[in-house]
Design a protein around this motif. Structure first.
Motif, mmCIF file in Angstrom:
data_model
loop_
_atom_site.group_PDB
_atom_site.id
_atom_site.type_symbol
_atom_site.label_atom_id
_atom_site.label_comp_id
_atom_site.label_asym_id
_atom_site.label_seq_id
_atom_site.Cartn_x
_atom_site.Cartn_y
_atom_site.Cartn_z
ATOM 1 N N HIS A 1 25.027 0.394 28.561
ATOM 2 C CA HIS A 1 23.610 0.500 27.794
ATOM 3 C C HIS A 1 22.632 0.540 28.901
ATOM 4 N N THR A 2 21.517 1.118 28.528
ATOM 5 C CA THR A 2 20.119 1.169 29.378
ATOM 6 C C THR A 2 19.075 0.735 28.324
ATOM 7 N N GLY A 3 18.083 0.083 28.910
ATOM 8 C CA GLY A 3 17.080 -0.487 27.973
ATOM 9 C C GLY A 3 17.507 -1.405 26.981
ATOM 10 N N SER A 4 16.671 -1.554 25.928
ATOM 11 C CA SER A 4 17.169 -2.678 25.066
ATOM 12 C C SER A 4 18.441 -2.384 24.477
ATOM 13 N N PHE A 5 19.100 -3.413 23.691
ATOM 14 C CA PHE A 5 20.352 -3.170 23.170
ATOM 15 C C PHE A 5 20.179 -2.954 21.460
ATOM 16 N N HIS A 6 20.765 -1.844 21.283
ATOM 17 C CA HIS A 6 20.617 -1.418 19.647
ATOM 18 C C HIS A 6 21.653 -2.194 19.001
ATOM 19 N N VAL A 7 21.491 -2.786 17.705
ATOM 20 C CA VAL A 7 22.471 -3.296 16.893
ATOM 21 C C VAL A 7 23.063 -2.009 16.353
ATOM 22 N N PHE A 8 22.508 -1.091 15.441
ATOM 23 C CA PHE A 8 22.791 0.047 14.964
ATOM 24 C C PHE A 8 22.579 1.126 15.759
ATOM 25 N N SER A 9 23.454 2.185 15.762
ATOM 26 C CA SER A 9 23.521 3.256 16.815
ATOM 27 C C SER A 9 22.386 4.193 16.382
ATOM 28 N N GLU A 10 21.593 4.714 17.508
ATOM 29 C CA GLU A 10 20.508 5.499 17.008
ATOM 30 C C GLU A 10 20.679 6.819 17.815
ATOM 31 N N LYS A 11 21.160 8.059 17.073
ATOM 32 C CA LYS A 11 21.440 9.284 17.524
ATOM 33 C C LYS A 11 20.242 9.687 18.589
ATOM 34 N N SER A 12 18.856 9.740 17.947
ATOM 35 C CA SER A 12 17.742 10.537 18.465
ATOM 36 C C SER A 12 17.076 9.340 19.491
ATOM 37 N N ASN A 13 17.633 8.275 19.680
ATOM 38 C CA ASN A 13 16.916 7.412 20.812
ATOM 39 C C ASN A 13 18.330 6.589 21.540
ATOM 40 N N ARG A 14 18.935 7.418 22.255
ATOM 41 C CA ARG A 14 20.183 6.828 22.866
ATOM 42 C C ARG A 14 19.828 5.932 24.061
ATOM 43 N N HIS A 15 20.246 4.675 24.002
ATOM 44 C CA HIS A 15 20.316 3.725 25.151
ATOM 45 C C HIS A 15 21.311 3.552 25.794
ATOM 46 N N SER A 16 22.118 4.478 26.502
ATOM 47 C CA SER A 16 23.084 4.418 26.873
ATOM 48 C C SER A 16 23.393 5.710 28.081
ATOM 49 N N LYS A 17 24.378 5.412 29.012
ATOM 50 C CA LYS A 17 24.846 6.292 29.960
ATOM 51 C C LYS A 17 26.247 6.064 30.335
ATOM 52 N N TYR A 18 26.744 7.184 30.839
ATOM 53 C CA TYR A 18 28.143 6.691 31.626
ATOM 54 C C TYR A 18 27.812 6.948 33.050
ATOM 55 N N THR A 19 28.323 6.013 33.933
ATOM 56 C CA THR A 19 27.955 5.818 35.199
ATOM 57 C C THR A 19 29.231 5.521 36.018
ATOM 58 N N ILE A 20 29.261 5.933 37.531
ATOM 59 C CA ILE A 20 30.179 5.644 38.256
ATOM 60 C C ILE A 20 29.979 4.303 39.143
ATOM 61 N N HIS A 21 30.941 3.537 39.239
ATOM 62 C CA HIS A 21 31.090 2.359 40.107
ATOM 63 C C HIS A 21 32.305 2.551 41.368
ATOM 64 N N ALA A 22 31.894 1.843 42.377
ATOM 65 C CA ALA A 22 33.134 1.611 43.195
ATOM 66 C C ALA A 22 33.788 0.290 42.729
ATOM 67 N N PRO A 23 35.062 0.209 42.789
ATOM 68 C CA PRO A 23 35.931 -0.963 42.485
ATOM 69 C C PRO A 23 34.857 -2.495 42.645
ATOM 70 N N ASN A 24 34.375 -2.630 43.568
ATOM 71 C CA ASN A 24 33.894 -4.097 43.922
ATOM 72 C C ASN A 24 32.597 -4.227 43.272
ATOM 73 N N ASP A 25 31.888 -3.064 42.969
ATOM 74 C CA ASP A 25 30.658 -2.976 42.087
ATOM 75 C C ASP A 25 30.969 -3.426 40.639
ATOM 76 N N PHE A 26 32.056 -2.671 40.326
ATOM 77 C CA PHE A 26 32.573 -2.739 38.811
ATOM 78 C C PHE A 26 33.082 -4.096 38.620
ATOM 79 N N TYR A 27 33.497 -4.571 39.502
ATOM 80 C CA TYR A 27 34.374 -5.991 39.209
ATOM 81 C C TYR A 27 33.206 -7.107 39.330
#
Length: 204
Positions: A68-94
């Motif tokens: 998630h990005t920004g504030s955490f939504h309780v219910f999904s908001e299609k027009s105001n998405r606080h989310s993203k897919y990202t890539i992490h190296a293993p050490n950063d992910f852990y």
């Protein structure tokens, strides 16, 4: 002579199968909370014992995961998405939960896939990195459901509707249990790492 030809044919088939097969590594971080006597030194983590995180490694040291990005939504908001897919190296992910990559309890499930499935995964990854497909919300898609959705598109797991996906895969353990069961049934490799002994860890 027939035996020799049979052995050659078997070797050729084995080699062809090996060349057409690769792996997705599904990385799971377990939820936890500090043990009572370490509450002053150990921090609470998002989600507690039923928290954790999950990501999919398709290329070496590149773990795709939904956050998630920004504030955490309780219910999904299609027009105001606080989310993203990202890539992490293993050490950063852990380190996402603990800021110490070696303290997290984790499991990696090695899922064998064909080259065609890898091609589909790469296409999904590129598309989702460019534009998030859904919001991150408590009653909506989060890391477990998002990873399940990708695996279902590869025909590794049954496909569900959007709402049924996040309802059935409400937290990472719901996905982990399914994959560990398939790993046991199909002989897939599973790698585990014990977490810091100062915490009470989620169990399988």
């Amino acid at each position: 002579m027939k035996k020799i030809l049979f052995l050659i044919a078997c070797c050729c088939c084995t080699a062809a199968f090996a060349q057409d097969t690769c792996y997705l590594k599904i990385h799971f971080l377990y939820g936890s909370k500090p043990l009572r006597k370490y509450r002053d030194s150990e921090k609470k983590w998002f989600g507690g014992v039923l928290g954790g995180h999950v990501g999919i490694e398709g290329d070496t040291n590149k773990i795709l995961n939904f956050v998630h990005t920004g504030s955490f939504h309780v219910f999904s908001e299609k027009s105001n998405r606080h989310s993203k897919y990202t890539i992490h190296a293993p050490n950063d992910f852990y380190s996402i939960l603990s800021h110490n990559d070696d303290s997290a309890k984790r499991t990696i499930v090695y899922v064998p896939i064909t080259k065609q499935q890898k091609h589909v995964f790469d296409s999904i990854q590129n598309a989702y990195l460019q534009q998030t497909p859904y919001d991150y919300a408590l009653f909506g898609m989060r890391c477990g459901a998002a990873s399940y959705e990708i695996l279902s598109k590869l025909d590794i797991l049954p496909a569900y509707s959007y709402s049924k996906t996040y309802t059935k895969i409400f937290y990472p353990k719901k996905l982990r249990s399914r994959l560990l069961k398939k790993a046991a049934e199909n002989g897939w490799a599973v790698e585990t790492h014990n977490g810091c002994p100062k915490r009470k860890w989620e169990e399988d």
